[in-house]
Design a protein around this motif. Sequence first.
Motif: not given
Length: 382
Positions: A275-278, A339-341, A346-351, A358-365
């Motif tokens: 997934v994205s990781c800047p 496509e999952l994240l 990237v604001e959903d990557l706190p660290d 919430a992002a994990y649930r979205r990834m599962g969906e």
Amino acid sequence: MRDYPLVGGPVEIRGALDLEATPAGVMPRRLPAWTKEQYQDPSVFGGTVMPSGVRLVFRTDARVLEFVVLTSTGQLDGDPEPRPTGMLDLRVDGALVGRQRAPLGHVLRMAGPGAAQRLIPGEPGTARFDALPAGMKNVELWLPQQTPTELVALRADGEVLAPLPDGRPRWVHHGSSISHCLEADGPTGTWPVVAASLGGAEVTNLSQPGNDMLDPYVARTIRDLPADLISLETGVNIVARNGFRLRTFGPAVHGFLDTIRDGHPDTPLLVVSPVSCPALDGCPGPTAVGRDGRITALGDPAEVALGALSLQVVRDELARIVTARRARDPHLHYLDGRELLGPAEVEDLPDGLHPSAAAYRRMGERFAAHAFADRGPFRGRP
């Protein structure tokens, strides 16, 4: 209340490939016992006893259930409290009906990451779920995904019976911490469990936080497991730990896939890139954690031209490998992890690396919408 055995009785412990006897009870492990002698890094053992996806499964007409467990969590010197023990999730007939924080047990004190640990012994604690629906029902107790948990006892005020076969496909998944999901809000909030619930599958999660390194013992484990569906999320740990160069990464991927195919020549197999990781998308590792608590890359982007791996190089190479192999392996598939994240999230990557709950649930969906769709890779099972 009546006691029921956790081993050798009606209860099935799913998602664990080894049950290690302890003075208190049994410790579920997510890799077979024979793999222990092959761990190069001690953190692999720690990851295998974090029971992401491990659950107790049975049928019962009880209205009250009590689970006795002994957890082990950590605490840095100077921190006022131990790390949270995580949640125990209770599902009845597939619906979440109860969630309780796991009782605090052992505490491992340490001066800092990687320092020697000092054990403060704890005692088993009880989680009680009452006012359950009347009648016979299917029950699943999911263990906290981030906390080693010894199973001590199960008590019920009714009959406990073995689960009935339900015909759901068996899905085996392996990945990094992005698939282990320590930051999920509970064990049923990890993205593989969310996806399995939506897709009607039984998932076994072999993900290893920090240690998704294409280890041969993991490939052999997957090869030997019963599996109707297989997926592999890989790349981020390899880049973050500077584990391969381009020259060695490709053959390692081929070898991992070849070993799985020795046992599952026609099983749908979905390869998922990072997934994205800047910090790592265009820069090689290794990584460090800055003062702001966010991941930063220490590698030189100029090294990519000389064979160092960034996440984008990994994505390109995985796509190339899958495309080439599909000529003789039509049940092999590829999914770009963005496509999952994706970059816009990237604001959903706190660290800067790990998704939020919430992002994990979205990834599962999103995974379920892709993989279990009518024409998705997991619907075309031979």
